[in-house]
Design an enzyme around this catalytic site. Sequence first.
Site, PDB file in Angstrom:
ATOM      1  N   HIS A   1       0.780  -1.190  -0.036  1.00 43.41           N
ATOM      2  CA  HIS A   1       0.178   0.157  -0.115  1.00 43.41           C
ATOM      3  C   HIS A   1       0.873   1.268   0.114  1.00 43.41           C
ATOM      4  O   HIS A   1       0.233   2.417   0.036  1.00 43.41           O
ATOM      5  CB  HIS A   1      -1.012   0.053   1.110  1.00 43.41           C
TER       6      HIS A   1
HETATM    7 ZN   LIG Z   1      -3.591  -7.192   3.388  1.00 40.23          ZN
END
Ligand SMILES: [Zn+2]
Length: 305
Positions: free
Chosen positions: A121
């Site tokens: 992320h």
């Molecule tokens: Zn995850």
Amino acid sequence: MDLPIIYHPNYVAPIPTNHRFPMAKFQQLYELLLADGVAETEQFYTPERPSEKLIELIHTPEYVQAYCQGNLENKEQRRIGLPWSLALANRTCVAVGGTILAAELALQKGMACNTAGGTHHAFPSYGSGFCIFNDLAIASRVLQTQGIVETILIVDLDVHQGDGTAFIFQGDDSVFTFSMHCEVNFPRTKQQSDIDVPLSVGMEDDEYLQTLASYLPDLLSQIKPDLVLYDAGVDPHIGDKLGKLALTDTGIYRREMQVLSTCVAGGYPIACVIGGGYTDDMKSLVYRHSLLHRAANQVYQQYRL
Ligand SMILES: [Zn+2]
């Protein structure tokens, strides 16, 4: 020859104990692999902390400097979701080094596994969702810059979309991003991977594995990558706090066998990272992560790498 596994004591960073993110899992995974005879101490390799210059192959120098020096603004820090400490900054960098080393060893030996990694992320100029630097993206660029590989396939089976990785390599034909994730899970705003496979809530083992099998072999034969980077997040497990899918331990193990043997049988080197996994039951979580190394060990022996 034995399967190379990457572990560093610095993966264990002291984190305030009231936080839900289980840092101790890295150490416990290492200990479980030894205790269960999955690996011997000689199989473990110790990564170095990479230079900031290597991290800056993906991330902006402003972000790298601010994070490493503990100068991020509160808003940016909250987006990461982990309180800053020098130890965490160090662990974060060493974990990136672990994925670089796993990739290098995979190219030499056919397969290698990190006991950390999968921080998918993280975007070039900010971190998000417990991810600070994107180890998969950095390892890809480091190896490409060294001229060791040209084409890389990132197989991201963490239950959350690999949004940072997808964003970083958008429009870049040399790194193909494949993400299979729960459709209604974090991140709310999805990026566009080269192939995204959103899965419905509550999907169980057989449907999940059949879906995977309908993509992976074709992907490999179309892309013919010099290296596969595999994010083996265990958060699609039914017992995961954040996952929303319903895989069992057996399903996770079958998944790892499927990914690893498909790659190895096709002659594609594969480097693995453990990705996400969230539960209050640390013992079960660590066991789930170890399924990757158990499967990798078996495939490694089976194919006499
Ligand atoms: Zn995850």
